[in-house]
Each structure stands twice: as C-alpha cells, then as structure tokens.
Design an enzyme around this catalytic site. Structure first.
Site, PDB file in Angstrom:
ATOM      1  N   LYS B 225       0.035  48.393  51.297  1.00 55.63           N
ATOM      2  CA  LYS B 225       1.335  47.957  51.692  1.00 55.63           C
ATOM      3  C   LYS B 225       2.207  49.280  51.780  1.00 55.63           C
ATOM      4  O   LYS B 225       2.459  49.866  50.554  1.00 55.63           O
ATOM      5  CB  LYS B 225       2.046  47.070  50.673  1.00 55.63           C
ATOM      6  CG  LYS B 225       3.514  46.685  51.500  1.00 55.63           C
ATOM      7  CD  LYS B 225       4.506  45.900  50.602  1.00 55.63           C
ATOM      8  CE  LYS B 225       5.240  46.869  50.033  1.00 55.63           C
ATOM      9  NZ  LYS B 225       6.351  47.541  50.551  1.00 55.63           N
ATOM     10  N   GLU B 299       1.133  55.355  39.084  1.00 51.35           N
ATOM     11  CA  GLU B 299       1.669  56.663  39.243  1.00 51.35           C
ATOM     12  C   GLU B 299       3.163  56.359  39.204  1.00 51.35           C
ATOM     13  O   GLU B 299       3.556  56.014  40.466  1.00 51.35           O
ATOM     14  CB  GLU B 299       0.943  57.443  40.416  1.00 51.35           C
ATOM     15  CG  GLU B 299       0.966  58.745  40.186  1.00 51.35           C
ATOM     16  CD  GLU B 299       2.359  59.315  40.752  1.00 51.35           C
ATOM     17  OE1 GLU B 299       3.175  59.605  40.318  1.00 51.35           O
ATOM     18  OE2 GLU B 299       2.033  59.814  41.916  1.00 51.35           O
ATOM     19  N   CYS B 333       7.930  62.640  42.781  1.00 53.82           N
ATOM     20  CA  CYS B 333       7.842  61.925  41.295  1.00 53.82           C
ATOM     21  C   CYS B 333       7.727  63.235  40.365  1.00 53.82           C
ATOM     22  O   CYS B 333       8.185  63.298  39.281  1.00 53.82           O
ATOM     23  CB  CYS B 333       6.801  60.948  41.366  1.00 53.82           C
ATOM     24  SG  CYS B 333       5.283  61.530  41.943  1.00 53.82           S
ATOM     25  N   GLU B 430      15.647  59.818  36.504  1.00 56.54           N
ATOM     26  CA  GLU B 430      15.118  60.526  37.684  1.00 56.54           C
ATOM     27  C   GLU B 430      15.934  60.284  38.883  1.00 56.54           C
ATOM     28  O   GLU B 430      16.337  59.097  39.323  1.00 56.54           O
ATOM     29  CB  GLU B 430      13.645  60.067  37.970  1.00 56.54           C
ATOM     30  CG  GLU B 430      12.780  60.463  38.978  1.00 56.54           C
ATOM     31  CD  GLU B 430      11.676  59.806  39.391  1.00 56.54           C
ATOM     32  OE1 GLU B 430      11.348  58.444  39.397  1.00 56.54           O
ATOM     33  OE2 GLU B 430      10.638  60.459  39.715  1.00 56.54           O
TER      34      GLU B 430
END
Lengths: 287, 521, 290
Positions: B225, B299, B333, B430
């Site tokens: 996806k 991850e 990331c 983040e």
C-alpha cells in the site's frame, strides 16, 4: 540421631544481593517433602530489578567479549562445583536422580557453550558492506539493553539458564522471572551467578507470581526487550500488547515439552539474534 | 579557526501586524553586513529556469488497483485526488481500496504464492528482479519526474538519489534470491508467505523497492500500500512489473488511505507486516500484530543528533548539516534534526550554516537547479508550522533562508533555531520538515548523553577529524545508523533501521533478508 | 581546520550538476571571458604568437564586438615586453609567470631577480610558484618568507601564488598552502602551473575558495582565486563559475577576485556563444587557433 538440617531462606536476587521481597510476602511451596517459603516478588521488586539491570548494563556491555566469556565460563565452573546442590534441588521438586543429574549436566554444558559464543557473535553477525560510494561501511550487532525474561515453568533448571545465558552473552543485562514450580532451583542458580564474578545487576532473578510481576516488566519503559515463555495465548497477547508501549522487541514462545530443552534447537545463534541491534556505521574513505 | 561573528544576541524579529511578507528573520546587523551573499550593485549572474521536460508523460484521469497482474476497479468505485503539492493542482485520481479490495489483493497474493512463486526456481526469481531493476533504470527519468511532480521533491534528488537507489535495491536483492543458503548458513529457511507492506510518502518508489525487493527475493508475495498522497510511482512500478511478466499476483498494489492500511494490517490472510512511517501508527500496528501473533518489522520516526566536534572538517560538516536536515525538505525519518555543536565552534558553525542556507534554491520541484522543493501536503505543512511556532514561543532564536516562496502550493523556508534546550518540543518531537534545532555541548560525554536522551534511536551523525573519537562516540550512540563525517547516505548493501522507538528489523544488506524468512526446524 | 576529501568532492560534484541554460549561459560565458587569463606558456612561443594572442585577448571575436576583453594575457618573462607593447592602450593586463616556473627549483636570489625583471619589463601581475619541495618537507616558514619577499620586490604588481595542488597530495595540504600564501601576502591563490596533472579540479577550487572565504571572515583581506590548467570547455568554465557563485557570492564573480587561466578555453566559449546566437552547433574550423 540424624543431624537437624539448616534450611535456606529463599530470597530474590537483585543487584547482586539476596533480598526479601520489599513487601515481606512469600509464597509457600512444597519441596522435598516439606513446605518452604519463597520470596514473592512484587511490582516494586520488579522495578528495583530493572533499575539494577539498567545500572549494570553499560559496564557489562562495555567489557570485552573475551572477559564476558570468561565470566560465563566461571559460572559454568561454579555450577560444576555445585552439581550436587543443583541436582538435590531438582530432586526435591520431583525429578528422578537420573533426570536431575542429566539436567544439571545439560545446564552446565549450556553455560560452557555460551561462554564460547561471547567473542564470536560480533564476527558471525557483522558485515562489511560494499557500498557504491567512497565510504567504509560496517554493520555489526550491539546488545539491545535490558531484557526481561518470563521463563518457562518446567523443567526448572535447563530452561532458566537456556533463556538468560544467550541474552547476557550478547552483552545485555536481564531480569528473569523464574517459573513458579521450583523457586529453590532459581535461587540455586542465583547463588552460582553470585559467586561467578558476574557483575552485580547483570542477572536479576525473581520468584513469585507471573500475573503480578510479568505485566510490570512488559510495560516498563526502561526495558528494551521481552522474552515470553507462556502457554496461555491470551496472557501472552496482553503482555505483548503492553510491550508495544515503548516498542520492546518481543519474542513469544509457547512452553515446549521438556524434551525440547535437551534437543538441538534449544541453543544457538538464533537465541542471541533477537536480543541484539544491528548498527551500521559509515565513514568516508578518502585523502 | 576563530570568528568574530556574533549570532546569538537577538530574538526573532516578528512581522508587524498586516505586514505582507512572512516572518522575516535575520541575523544581527553586523553579521548581516558581513555575510550578505549578493553585494548591492554587483553584476548578478542568475540561473535561468531549467525545467525538466515532462510534457511526454500523460496521466490518465484515474488509476485503478493492481491486483492479480491486472488493473481492477475498486469495489466501491471511489477515487481520491492526487495533488501536486507545489501547485495544489489535481494531477489525477487514485482508487481508494476498502476491505473487499484488500481481501481480493491478499487472495491474489496467496494464490500467486501457492501456485507460482514458492515453486519458482530461485534463479528465476532472481532474473525477474533483475528485469525490474533494469526496467526502472530504463524509465528512470520518467519515474523521477513523476516522483517530483507528485511528491514535491526536487528533480535533482529524485533523479540522482531516489530512482537510482530504487533500481539498485532490486538489483542487489535479485542476486540474493538464489543465494539464500549463503545468507543463512547452518539454518534452513523458507519464505513466510504473503507480506503486507505499507510505505510512507517521503521516498515513494525507493520505499516500495526497500519493501518489495527483499520480500520477493526470499520467495514471498506481497500486497503493497503506497502512501495516500504519493501513489504515482508505485503505479508505474506495477506497470513495470506487469511488463516484466512476473506471475500475476506476486506483487499487488492497493492505493488508499489509513482505512486501507488498517484493513491490510488486520487481514487474516497475511503472514507478515512491514511498515515504514510514524512511531504513533507503528505502535498501533505493533499492537495489532501482537494480537494476531503476526511477524512485523517497523521503520519509524527519529530525532537524530548530528554532533559537530570542534576538530571537525567544518565546511563539510556544514554540508552534512544541510544535507541532514534540508534533504527532501526534511521529510526524512533519519534527518539530523538536532544539531549538537561543541560550544567553542558554535558561532562559526552557525554563521557558516546561515550563509550556506542562503544559497539554497527553493522553488519548482521540476527545476533542475532547485535544492528544496515543496512540502508534501497541507497537513504536513500545518504540523511543521505548529511546531515552529512552539519553538518561537519557547524563546528560541529563529533563522531562515531569505527567499520568495511561490504563492500557491505548500512551502516552508529552511529554518533553524538556536538556544534550544532538550526539553523544548522542537528538540523532542519529530518535525519531519526543514527545521533544525541547534544545541551546544562541552565534552564528548555530554554530547553522547544529549544525543541518547530521546525515545528514538534511528540515526546519528558524528563529525570529528580524530578517528579514535569517532569510533568511540559512534559506539556509544544508541542508533541504528551512525554517519561519521557524512550524513544521509544510503546503499542497498547497507543495513538500515532503528533502536528503541524508531522500530525494529533492518532493511538493506544481508540483514534485510531475515525479516522475510522463517527457520525450518 | 581539516578538509574531508569525500565530502568536498561530493559538494563539488553536486554543484557541477547545475543546469545553466539560455540567457544564464550567455551571461556566464561572457563572465568567463572577462575573468580569463589568456595564456601561452610553451617553449616554442614566439613574439608573433604572443602579439596574435594579445589581439584576441582584446577582441575575442571580431564578429561580436560587444564581447568583453579577457582580464590578462599570461606569458613567460622574456615575452612580457612584447605583450605589453601589443596591449598598450587597452584594459588587458600582462601577467608573467616567475620564480623558476614551473618547478620553482632555483636559488632564491635568481627567482627574486626574475620576478623583478618581469615587473621592470612591464608585467602588471606576477604568477609565482611556491617551492613545493620546501612545503612538503614542512619548511613552511621558508615558503612563506619567499612569497613575502617576492611580494615586496614586485609591488605594485598583483601577486598570484601558484600552489601546484597536483603535487600537494591532500586537500588538507591545499588548504594549508592556501592559508600560508594568503598570510604571506598573496593577492590571488592559484591552483596550478598547467604543467602537472592533475591541474585545476572543482574540488581543489572549492577548497581554495573556502579557505579564501574563511581567511577574509577571520579578519584577513579579500584574496582572489585563480583556477588554471585543464580547463578547456565552456561547460567546465561555467562549473567553476557556479562553484564561485555558490561559495563566495555574486560579488566575487569579477576579474578582481576570480580568474581562469586557459589557452584553448576561449575558442570553445566563443563557439558556444555563437551557437547560442545562431541556434546551430559550430565547427572548430570557423574559429582561429592562434
């Protein structure tokens, strides 16, 4: 007239010391034909054990792999010198003389096996990666940190050492909740650990009720990995769920038959791999 | 080296009410005068627009799901718009898969696994993957244009990083397909079966490659996806896979939003979930997989420390800082979003960084000279704005690239804050945008302590000219990737993945195979 | 401050991917001409060749009178007078190599004398070479003293100090030599003689530009940078201009602070400009080679 035996108080092993539960509670168990009281660890004891494990961890993983190997070998030596004690303990919980001796020998041999692994892990699990740029690039394992182990119930000795030895061999520190069937054997193992130059806090052994201690360990934010040996799938799921709060690495097993612990799959690199992290380091290579 | 630049004495200049331009933030006057990039009256040599040709790419009005080797319409025939974030124009529409569509895809993958793929000779699996690698290279420019068009990233990056690396991943894992016995010595392994894979919007094709290549090499089939906002290159990859004559159903691609993802994660017919995305969603997925007893690799997010010691090669370090936080608009990331600078070089590093930042070219993603493109979506832009606001409210000093932003689309100026404390939100959360938090340290111990003082553990950077310091600090950082004197480097042969709440499992290299096999006992 | 080679080369490589098209290309190429030190440094050089070169230096393309002249003509000392005569009344400077070019291996007093005579003969600019032997042996003070002595002896000529980076071995050495030359009084630091391979490269130029930038930031003077050797194509010239622009800023894009030393480059630049003007690709046969 026979000499009257001196009975041992069965304590918890936290931070290198044998301590009673902070609550003062015990759990009764019948061993060798008489009732003994084993310490019943609480949530706070589990917390203290994690604190001890965390404090011990930098020193333990900072030692050379050779030194860790020597210490685990020393543990095998201590177990060897306590063969009778360990075997008597197993017999008290119902093992036959032959079965008890066989289990003790297997446990000692397992310690020797992992003593030899310490300085091989990094070699076997490292790669130097041929990246397509002028960089030196290596991936290699590091210990995950503090690992909580909910140990199998039976048999009492070989599964206990089979679960925590590979974890400390890799440089982790552990908090082990021993199976409740034979707390005396857990204490006997703790005595071997205590006399084997294993730094205080690297191995912490708790006895008590799973239902009380396991959720604390599973949810603890300073525990990095969880090794679950549980027959009850629903309980395992709940603990696993709690472990997701800080994304612990979780290994889940049903409790295998006793024979499994003496077979070829009961030890090896696969027991170490779940409790290491692969770190990749890059550096330019150029003048 | 010393410097007479002073950079920390003034707070953010706030725009007056009604002032048309966005918050203009400048350094103190004396600094400004010294490091102005363009002198008044100088003959200015400007780069003319250099747009990458893209007229030859024709987008259909809408795209279906790729299931069982063909394009199928979604059960409810719902399609969501696909936006160009640099203009807010609607590019096309992509199908929104719901449970029935996911189920169809998983069944197709299962059939393909049982019927073809597990029986396919490993050497043939390898050859299929090699074919895909080659086809990506052949169509690389087209894919790069699509990636920039749909994702907002500069064509220079999609052309030079994303697409070549995606092809390289397929090429690398292709070679493993018939050599798994060498990867897992002493252990017999078998594929897991059908893997559900969910990827983010920051590196759409590259993440698809990271997921699909090792899974297929190990003998699994997949349902992938793509991210809701960036489906295009995955759809092109589906076409490439179709042209490569892969058995139908080995790769299935279902587009859609969070509901599609959640249908995939909980589908009973899967043997494995692999997810790249936020830690928040990752935890939900971990819990769902815990309930199902399903293997999962994650991850997730990061808040990497980029540590600059006073003996670092400072000009390269500044490049590393820029590459660490402004690469792909900071939508990375492993972005080096916390800059830890040794106090003695703080001022010179900040001055160099500010100066360098002014040369960044922010603009149309398809311009070959653009360095920083558009923010991927309105939602992401709003998140960045809100966190930046929190930094200002905390009293941190804000610096940014002085430039004119396009009037339409989602844009954010490359920004950094000085005077940041570990407790500030901009140092803890983040941001996933071009925003850097600068902090100082005095000793290596303090640097390591601050670097590790986070829930995350994906990556870190260490800059020093002293080898022994580099080794020691790298070893003490709790992060899955440590870049010494470089940053944001990726390679298919090199393992990537996090410690702590940055997830578990590795992608890339030998270690990237393990998540897609089980031991045969 | 040290230099990381891989990072430096990476940055240079990214800058080399800048796409310079259309008007930007025309402006850039004209800038390249204005910053050019048109050079002839061959044993077989003749006065005739130098005069011809000077004509071309003043008017690079007779079909395009709007083109700027080059910055300077660069010759051996014995041809300085010839060049000076040929360039009389123009803005084009005469540069002379000196100090036992290209090796730098002659007694100090001989090198000093050579530089003085070049200036006496009319040289506006002196391109001296450093003694790489002394530098590599770590006799930095000796190298610096020599540069300072030449500077003193040749005032008010502009002093360009050739580091011969191809012999220095590392970028750290390039930066160290650049810093040393700037502190000793260089007006320009220059990459190469053109007689050693490798000569100028983008990363070397970048390292020297960064050194010049830091030198000025640290309270020094503004020092120029000259790249020389191996720059033959218009594309290369544009790449150097990009590196200068993005490292130093636009105001550095001037012959006062940036030079390109080249011989064959001019013709390629003229070909490219003609192509931009005419729309058709050009042949070398239409551009004079002397």
């Amino acid at each position: 007239m026979n000499r009257l035996a001196v009975r041992k108080t069965l304590k918890l092993f936290i931070g290198g010391a044998f301590v009673r539960s902070e609550s003062g509670r015990t759990v009764a168990c019948e061993l060798g034909g008489h009732v003994m009281q084993a310490a019943r660890a609480t949530r706070k004891d589990a917390r203290d054990a994690v604190r001890a494990a965390r404090a011990a961890w930098p020193g333990w993983c900072g030692r050379s792999a050779y030194n860790r190997g020597q210490i685990i070998y020393r543990l095998a030596e201590m177990m060897e010198s306590r063969r009778a004690q360990l075997a008597d303990g197993l017999r008290a919980s119902g093992s036959s003389r032959v079965a008890a001796q066989r289990e003790v020998d297997a446990a000692i041999d397992r310690a020797v096996f992992y003593a030899g692994w310490c300085d091989k892990i990094e070699q076997v699990l490292s790669t130097k990666n041929p990246v397509a740029s002028p960089h030196f690039n290596v991936s290699s394992p590091e210990p995950t940190g503090v690992v909580a182990i909910i140990a199998p119930r039976l048999p009492a000795l070989v599964p206990l050492v089979s679960t925590f030895l590979p974890v400390i061999a890799a440089g982790n520190s552990v908090v082990v909740l021993a199976g409740d069937a034979d707390p005396q054997t857990a204490v006997n193992v703790a005595e071997c650990v205590a006399t084997a130059d294993v730094p205080a806090g690297v191995v912490n052994l708790l006895t008590g009720c799973r239902a009380e201690v396991a959720p604390t360990l599973a949810g603890h934010m300073d525990v990095n990995a969880l090794d679950l040996w549980l027959g009850d799938e629903a309980v395992a799921c709940a603990l696993h769920d709690a472990a997701c709060t800080n994304l612990k690495r979780v290994r889940r097993h049903k409790e295998p038959d006793a024979s499994f612990w003496f077979g070829p799959d009961a030890a090896g690199l696969a027991w170490i791999e779940p409790f290491v992290e692969i770190k990749t380091v890059w550096h330019p290579a150029g003048v | 080296m010393s410097t007479n630049l002073k950079t920390t004495s003034r707070k953010t200049r706030r725009p007056a009410a009604g002032e048309g331009r966005p918050a203009g933030v400048r350094l103190t006057a004396d600094v400004d005068a010294r490091i102005t990039v363009t002198a008044p009256g100088a003959a200015v040599w400007q780069y003319a627009p250099a747009p990458e040709a893209h007229e030859y790419i024709r987008l259909a009005p809408q795209y279906d799901l790729f299931v069982g080797g063909t394009w199928v319409r979604p059960a409810r025939e719902r399609y969501a718009p696909v936006i160009d974030p640099s203009t807010e124009n609607v590019l096309t529409h992509a199908a929104e898969a719901e449970e029935a569509d996911v189920d169809r895809a998983v069944r197709a993958a299962r059939t393909a696994y049982e019927k073809y793929w597990r029986r396919c000779p490993p050497a043939s699996r390898a050859k299929y993957l090699f074919r895909i690698a080659r086809a990506i290279t052949e169509r690389s420019r087209e894919l790069a244009v699509l990636e920039s068009l749909n994702g907002g990233k500069p064509i220079r990056e999609s052309r030079d990083v994303d697409i070549p690396l995606a092809a390289a991943h397929f090429f690398y894992y292709a070679g493993w397909a018939d050599k798994l016995g060498y990867a897992f010595r002493n252990t017999e392994v078998e594929p897991l079966g059908v893997a559900g894979q969910i990827i983010p919007w920051n590196f759409p094709l590259l993440m698809a490659a990271w997921k699909i290549a090792p899974a297929l090499a190990c003998g699994n089939t997949v349902v992938l996806k793509p991210a809701e906002t960036t489906p295009l290159t995955a759809l092109w990859l589906a076409e490439i896979i179709r042209h490569a004559d892969l058995p139908p159903g080995v790769v299935n691609i279902v587009t859609g939003g969070p509901q599609t993802g959640s249908a995939l994660v909980t589908h009973p017919g899967l043997d494995k979930i692999a997810f790249t995305g936020s830690t928040e969603v990752g935890k939900d997925i971990a819990r769902a997989c815990a309930r199902l007893g399903r293997p999962v690799t994650l991850e997730l997010g990061g808040k990497a420390a980029n540590i600059i010691f006073d003996d670092a090669p400072l000009d390269q370090a500044v490049e590393g800082i820029v590459n660490g936080i402004f690469f792909n608009q900071g939508h990375v990331c492993c972005a080096g979003s916390r800059l830890l600078v040794q106090e003695s070089v703080h001022d010179v590093v900040v001055a160099k960084l500010y100066r360098r930042m002014q040369t960044l070219r922010i603009g149309p993603p398809l311009d070959k000279n653009t360095d920083v493109g558009a923010i991927n979506s309105r939602a992401q832009l709003e998140k960045i704005q809100s966190l930046v606001k929190s930094g200002e409210e905390a009293g941190c000093t804000r610096y940014e690239t002085q430039c004119v932003l396009p009037s339409r689309g989602y844009w954010f100026r490359p920004t950094f804050f000085t005077g940041v404390a570990l407790s500030h939100r901009i140092a803890r959360e983040e941001i996933f945008g071009p925003v850097l938090s600068v902090m100082t340290f005095r000793t290596p111990d303090e640097a390591v302590e601050k670097a590790n003082n986070t829930r995350y553990g994906l990556s870190a950077g260490v800059w020093t000219d002293k080898g022994s310091k580099n080794f020691e600090v790298a070893a003490r950082l709790r992060a899955g990737v440590v870049w010494g004197n470089t940053y944001n480097k990726f390679d298919p042969t090199s393992a990537f993945g996090g410690y702590k709440e940055s997830g578990f499992g590795r992608e890339g290299g030998l270690f990237g195979l393990a998540p897609y096999v089980r031991r045969v006992s | 401050m040290s230099v990381d080679a891989v990072g430096l080369e990476e940055r240079a490589a990214v800058l080399a991917t800048r796409s310079i098209k259309k008007q930007s290309k025309i402006v850039g190429l004209r800038l390249a001409i204005a910053c050019m030190d048109l050079t002839t440094l061959e044993g077989k050089d003749t006065p005739q060749r130098v005069r011809q070169l000077c004509r071309k230096a003043v008017t690079p393309d007779i079909d395009d009178p709007d083109l700027p002249s080059v910055a300077a003509v660069c010759v051996y000392p014995t041809l300085v007078r010839e060049a000076k005569d040929a360039l009389a009344g123009t803005q084009v400077k005469v540069a002379s190599v000196a100090t036992a070019f290209p090796s730098g291996l002659a007694p100090a007093h001989v090198k000093l004398q050579e530089a003085k005579e070049a200036v006496a003969a009319g040289a506006d600019e002196i391109d001296m070479v450093i003694d790489r032997g002394a530098f590599l042996a770590g006799r930095y003070r000796e190298v610096a003293n020599e540069i300072a002595a030449i500077k003193d002896a040749t005032r008010p000529a502009l002093l360009k100090v050739i580091l011969e980076t191809g012999e220095l071995g590392t970028y750290d050495n390039v930066r160290r030599a650049a810093w040393l030359a700037m502190e000793a009084g260089a007006d320009f630091i220059k990459t190469s003689t053109g007689k050693i391979h490798p000569a100028a490269t983008l990363p070397v130029a970048l390292a020297m530009l960064e050194a010049a930038r830091d030198f000025e930031q640290c309270g020094g003077r503004r020092v120029g940078v000259k790249v020389a050797g191996g720059i033959r194509t218009a594309k290369q010239a544009l790449q150097y201009l990009v590196v200068v622009k993005e490292t130093m800023g636009d105001e550095y894009l001037s012959p006062a602070t940036f030079r390109i030393g080249a011989s064959a480059l001019l013709n390629d630049v003229l070909m490219q400009l003609t192509k931009e003007r005419s729309g058709v690709y050009q042949s070398e046969d239409y551009f004079t080679k002397d």
